[in-house]
Design a protein around this motif. Structure first.
Motif, PDB file in Angstrom:
ATOM      1  N   LYS A 190      26.358  29.673 -13.521  1.00 46.66           N
ATOM      2  CA  LYS A 190      26.844  28.343 -13.124  1.00 46.66           C
ATOM      3  C   LYS A 190      26.490  27.291 -14.170  1.00 46.66           C
ATOM      4  CE  LYS A 190      25.080  26.367  -9.221  1.00 46.66           C
ATOM      5  NZ  LYS A 190      24.551  25.027  -9.530  1.00 46.66           N
ATOM      6  N   SER A 191      25.240  27.294 -14.614  1.00 49.31           N
ATOM      7  CA  SER A 191      24.806  26.275 -15.591  1.00 49.31           C
ATOM      8  C   SER A 191      25.624  26.376 -16.874  1.00 49.31           C
ATOM      9  CB  SER A 191      23.329  26.477 -15.944  1.00 49.31           C
ATOM     10  OG  SER A 191      22.521  26.251 -14.829  1.00 49.31           O
ATOM     11  N   ARG A 239      24.466  14.924 -12.956  1.00 48.98           N
ATOM     12  CA  ARG A 239      23.461  14.517 -13.948  1.00 48.98           C
ATOM     13  C   ARG A 239      24.003  14.649 -15.373  1.00 48.98           C
ATOM     14  NH1 ARG A 239      19.943  16.586  -9.939  1.00 48.98           N
ATOM     15  NH2 ARG A 239      18.855  14.890  -8.904  1.00 48.98           N
ATOM     16  N   ILE A 268      13.142  28.124 -10.372  1.00 48.90           N
ATOM     17  CA  ILE A 268      13.239  27.078  -9.353  1.00 48.90           C
ATOM     18  C   ILE A 268      14.331  27.372  -8.310  1.00 48.90           C
ATOM     19  CG2 ILE A 268      14.687  25.580 -10.867  1.00 48.90           C
ATOM     20  CD1 ILE A 268      12.000  24.236  -8.502  1.00 48.90           C
ATOM     21  N   ASP A 269      15.491  27.854  -8.741  1.00 50.74           N
ATOM     22  CA  ASP A 269      16.588  28.091  -7.787  1.00 50.74           C
ATOM     23  C   ASP A 269      16.398  29.372  -6.980  1.00 50.74           C
ATOM     24  OD1 ASP A 269      17.794  25.781  -8.622  1.00 50.74           O
ATOM     25  OD2 ASP A 269      19.156  26.765 -10.020  1.00 50.74           O
ATOM     26  N   THR A 290      24.432  19.343 -11.069  1.00 54.57           N
ATOM     27  CA  THR A 290      24.568  19.532 -12.518  1.00 54.57           C
ATOM     28  C   THR A 290      25.747  18.717 -13.049  1.00 54.57           C
ATOM     29  OG1 THR A 290      23.671  21.749 -12.270  1.00 54.57           O
ATOM     30  CG2 THR A 290      24.772  21.273 -14.334  1.00 54.57           C
ATOM     31  N   ALA A 292      15.920  20.375 -16.462  1.00 54.23           N
ATOM     32  CA  ALA A 292      16.915  20.647 -17.510  1.00 54.23           C
ATOM     33  C   ALA A 292      18.078  19.678 -17.398  1.00 54.23           C
ATOM     34  CB  ALA A 292      17.431  22.074 -17.361  1.00 54.23           C
ATOM     35  N   GLN A 293      18.354  19.222 -16.178  1.00 54.39           N
ATOM     36  CA  GLN A 293      19.480  18.299 -16.012  1.00 54.39           C
ATOM     37  C   GLN A 293      19.179  16.969 -16.693  1.00 54.39           C
ATOM     38  OE1 GLN A 293      20.100  18.252 -11.755  1.00 54.39           O
ATOM     39  NE2 GLN A 293      21.241  20.186 -11.803  1.00 54.39           N
ATOM     40  N   ARG A 315      16.388   9.493 -12.114  1.00 50.64           N
ATOM     41  CA  ARG A 315      15.762  10.299 -13.157  1.00 50.64           C
ATOM     42  C   ARG A 315      16.632  10.387 -14.420  1.00 50.64           C
ATOM     43  NH1 ARG A 315      14.784  16.006 -10.654  1.00 50.64           N
ATOM     44  NH2 ARG A 315      13.521  14.766  -9.255  1.00 50.64           N
ATOM     45  N   ARG A 357      22.324  28.389  -1.453  1.00 45.85           N
ATOM     46  CA  ARG A 357      21.241  29.362  -1.659  1.00 45.85           C
ATOM     47  C   ARG A 357      20.478  29.633  -0.352  1.00 45.85           C
ATOM     48  NH1 ARG A 357      22.051  29.929  -7.014  1.00 45.85           N
ATOM     49  NH2 ARG A 357      22.160  28.058  -8.286  1.00 45.85           N
ATOM     50  N   ARG A 408      28.552  23.736 -18.702  1.00 44.79           N
ATOM     51  CA  ARG A 408      28.362  23.238 -20.071  1.00 44.79           C
ATOM     52  C   ARG A 408      29.528  23.645 -20.973  1.00 44.79           C
ATOM     53  NH1 ARG A 408      23.645  23.484 -17.361  1.00 44.79           N
ATOM     54  NH2 ARG A 408      21.791  22.385 -18.122  1.00 44.79           N
TER      55      ARG A 408
HETATM   56  C1  S3P Z   1      20.344  23.144 -13.552  1.00 44.93           C
HETATM   57  C2  S3P Z   1      19.035  22.768 -13.600  1.00 44.93           C
HETATM   58  C3  S3P Z   1      18.110  22.881 -12.464  1.00 44.93           C
HETATM   59  C4  S3P Z   1      18.668  23.786 -11.371  1.00 44.93           C
HETATM   60  C5  S3P Z   1      20.110  23.523 -11.094  1.00 44.93           C
HETATM   61  C6  S3P Z   1      20.943  23.738 -12.345  1.00 44.93           C
HETATM   62  C7  S3P Z   1      21.182  22.973 -14.761  1.00 44.93           C
HETATM   63  O1  S3P Z   1      17.899  21.592 -11.911  1.00 44.93           O
HETATM   64  O2  S3P Z   1      17.907  23.630 -10.188  1.00 44.93           O
HETATM   65  O3  S3P Z   1      20.598  24.396 -10.076  1.00 44.93           O
HETATM   66  O4  S3P Z   1      22.292  23.542 -14.823  1.00 44.93           O
HETATM   67  O5  S3P Z   1      20.735  22.268 -15.680  1.00 44.93           O
HETATM   68  P1  S3P Z   1      16.781  20.603 -12.539  1.00 44.93           P
HETATM   69  O6  S3P Z   1      17.013  20.552 -13.974  1.00 44.93           O
HETATM   70  O7  S3P Z   1      17.013  19.290 -11.864  1.00 44.93           O
HETATM   71  O8  S3P Z   1      15.485  21.220 -12.165  1.00 44.93           O
END
Ligand code: S3P
Length: 430
Positions: free
Chosen positions: A23-24, A99, A315-316, A96, A169-170, A127, A389, A28
């Motif tokens: 997904k991430s 942000r 984290i996820d 994602t 990471a976001q 944030r 999830r 991107r």
């Molecule tokens: C993601 C970063 C994570 C993750 C989210 C996807 C991303 O969040 O929990 O499902 O694609 O950069 P955070 O960066 O807020 O922890």
């Protein structure tokens, strides 16, 4: 109550499977493909609700994006070709999209309005807005511009040095993407490594960026070059099947072409530390990302402690790890995970509520949970909190529950794993 559509059996999970695209990385690829001039072909794109929101947003800004399931072709005139959208941009449930788009939109020479679904609307945007405002972004909205809906008026940005107050990471990605358009250079300093797909893909698209340990710098002399992307399987989706195979007796499952980026493989470390039988093979790099095959066999498990050293790398996966821990002998402590409270729902509360309902011995703490195993799960009626999830964790719990598990709503699973039930049906023996 709607029963889930999956015909539960208690048979083992056996066979081979390709989990859907990450997904991430899919988000991107659409973003950088749309900012780069030329044609970007994306292979194994995640055809899930969240990533479709990102496609739709760039279409609204004039980018030609052809999607045929997991094959996507982005044809863009580059950032200069983007046009002012006539309608508000809808981020849906996708944190994602929200942000990272907030890192891109403030530098575009027009006005945009963005909103999300009721869950995203209560998630913190300050944030990202705090560092972006320091860069000169002009963002306003509800509660002094800290929550969606937001209004963004394009302006010129300047580079900053930003020490991230959250391990996110976001946030890192939003500042780096804004840095593509800002004067001078933009530096982000992390407290701990978080997923680095933005940095990897920016480099692959030819951006002028350097990373040294936890410090990442992007310079503004950037022309992104359209680059084909092959998306690895999503380890966060694979995690549900890995946990299922770790706890359902006699399982032996192989997941092929799963992303094995070091910033994402905390779930493998946890499975191994708990005593699961996990083997990785066929490792290789594609589109700047490591991937390979993961084989797992069911074995007896023991409780462990999971703290800040591992949290950003899984984290996820914590909801399904909590379920895993209910089947481990002894106590599992999950701490330093307060970020779970601001995910798609408050995942600490949701996980504890569900697993207690199903008969587990689990307590909620301020920054995590404590699970005493091993408990036999009984089954029952649970809420999914409209969180993909959490809903998938409930389905996996049903595989080891004595009675059925009824979940109020499973539609959110389409956000990240639209073929979830199809895959479960493929690998579960009667
Ligand atoms: C993601 C970063 C994570 C993750 C989210 C996807 C991303 O969040 O929990 O499902 O694609 O950069 P955070 O960066 O807020 O922890």
């Amino acid at each position: 109550m709607i029963n889930n559509s999956y015909n539960k059996t208690n048979g083992p999970l056996v066979g081979e499977l390709y989990t859907p695209g990450d997904k991430s990385i899919s988000h991107r690829a659409i973003m950088l493909g749309s900012l780069a001039k030329g044609t970007t072909k994306i292979d194994n794109f995640l055809d899930g609700e969240d990533c479709l929101r990102t496609i739709e947003i760039f279409r609204q800004m004039g980018v030609d994006i052809q999607q045929n399931g997991t094959d996507v072709i982005v044809e863009s005139e580059g950032v200069e070709g983007l046009t002012e959208p006539k309608e508000p941009l809808y981020f849906g449930n996708s944190g994602t999209t929200a942000r990272l788009m907030l890192g891109i939109l403030p530098a575009l020479p027009f006005h945009t309005v963005a909103y999300g679904d009721p869950h995203l609307t209560v998630r913190p945007m300050d944030r990202v807005i705090t560092p972006l405002t320091e860069m000169g972004a002009n963002i306003d909205g509800r509660k002094n511009g800290l929550y969606l809906p937001l209004s963004i008026r394009g302006s010129s940005l300047k580079g900053i040095r930003y020490e991230l107050p959250v391990k996110s990471a976001q946030v890192k990605s939003a500042v780096l993407l804004a840095g593509l358009f800002a004067s001078g250079s933009t530096t982000v300093v992390e407290q701990a490594s978080t997923r680095d797909h933005t940095e990897n893909m920016l480099r692959a698209f030819g951006a002028n960026m350097e990373s040294s340990g936890l410090t990442h710098t992007i310079n503004n002399e950037n022309t992104l070059i359209a680059t084909d992307v092959t998306v690895p399987g999503d380890i966060s989706s694979a995690a549900f099947l890995l946990v299922a195979a770790a706890i359902v007796p006699n399982s032996n499952l192989t997941l092929k072409n799963v992303g094995l980026n070091e910033t994402r493989t905390g779930i493998i470390d946890v499975l191994k530390q708990m005593g699961a039988h996990v083997t990785i093979s066929n490792q290789r790099e594609i589109s700047g990302e490591l991937l390979g095959d993961i084989q797992i066999k069911q074995q007896s498990l023991k409780g462990i402690t999971i703290d800040d050293k591992l949290i950003p790398r899984l984290i996820d996966e914590l909801p399904v790890i909590a379920l895993l821990a209910t089947q481990a002998e002894g106590t599992t402590v999950i701490k330093d995970a307060e970020e779970l409270r601001v995910k798609e729902t408050d995942r600490i509360h949701a996980v504890v509520d569900i697993l207690q309902t199903l008969g587990a011995n689990i307590e909620e703490t301020k920054d995590g949970m404590i699970i005493h195993g091993k408990s036999a799960l009984t089954g029952g009626a649970i809420k999914s909190y409209s969180d993909h999830r959490i809903a998938m964790m409930g389905v996996i719990a049903s595989l080891i529950s004595e009675h059925s598990v009824q979940i109020d709503d499973i539609s959110s699973i389409d956000i990240s794993y639209p073929t979830f039930f199809e895959h479960l049906n493929q690998i579960q023996q009667q």
